[in-house]
Design an enzyme around this catalytic site. Sequence first.
Site, PDB file in Angstrom:
ATOM      1  N   GLU A  32      -2.135  -7.228   6.921  1.00  0.00           N
ATOM      2  CA  GLU A  32      -0.741  -7.278   7.545  1.00  0.00           C
ATOM      3  C   GLU A  32      -1.002  -8.316   8.723  1.00  0.00           C
ATOM      4  OE1 GLU A  32       2.417  -7.093   7.738  1.00  0.00           O
ATOM      5  OE2 GLU A  32       2.721  -5.227   7.632  1.00  0.00           O
ATOM      6  N   HIS A  67       0.901  -0.971   0.159  1.00  0.00           N
ATOM      7  CA  HIS A  67      -0.035   0.031   0.002  1.00  0.00           C
ATOM      8  C   HIS A  67       0.889   1.256   0.052  1.00  0.00           C
ATOM      9  CE1 HIS A  67       0.962   0.780   4.176  1.00  0.00           C
ATOM     10  NE2 HIS A  67       0.950  -0.378   4.382  1.00  0.00           N
TER      11      HIS A  67
END
Length: 214
Positions: free
Chosen positions: A85, A11
């Site tokens: 994550e 990201h």
Amino acid sequence: MDATRILAIRHGETAWNVDTRIQGHLDIPLNEVGLRQAQHLAQTLAQRDAIDAVYASDLSRAHTTASAIALAMGQSVTAHTGLRERHFGAFQGRTFTEIEAELPDDAWHWRKRTPEWAPPDGGESLIVLRERILKTVDELAARHRGQQIVMVAHGGVMDILYRAATRLDLQAPRTWQLTNTAVNRLLWTPQGLSLVGWGDTSHLDALGQDETTA
């Protein structure tokens, strides 16, 4: 063809990236730089790549990055929690410095990359993270044999993918970059992942020009 081409992308930048504050499963948005990174990335991919599907972690920093890509490519984003994550438990919300000071024993295991150690308060071990990520990649890539797909996720996910593609163990010292919005090219087959290219940040050159002329 059994192979699926994967563009694995971390990201864009967040304020917590800048502050070295652990995000984990906390939903931290892109900052202004991250939003611009995502736009430049999307424009570059639209000019040079054909994409058959876009997948992303459901956390907004990844999903927003993927949405920019999908819009430029005429696609939609499919969110998958398996691309999240690593869950960092008690580390989440703390900076690197705070972790060292407040949780020194756990910080030691983190630095040493102890595979079976998990951060306190519900964190994931590296072994559990690797199992989750590779299971998710197998699931998604198997849907698109002979095609090219995008997976937008997080630094910890990119690290696992690099290790899997290069057959490095979980404790091997990291010598590769995990740059925000870098394009990492992988090839998936039922036998596993292989590395095609890593850390392409050419789209960020235009971002630097924007910064100097703003």
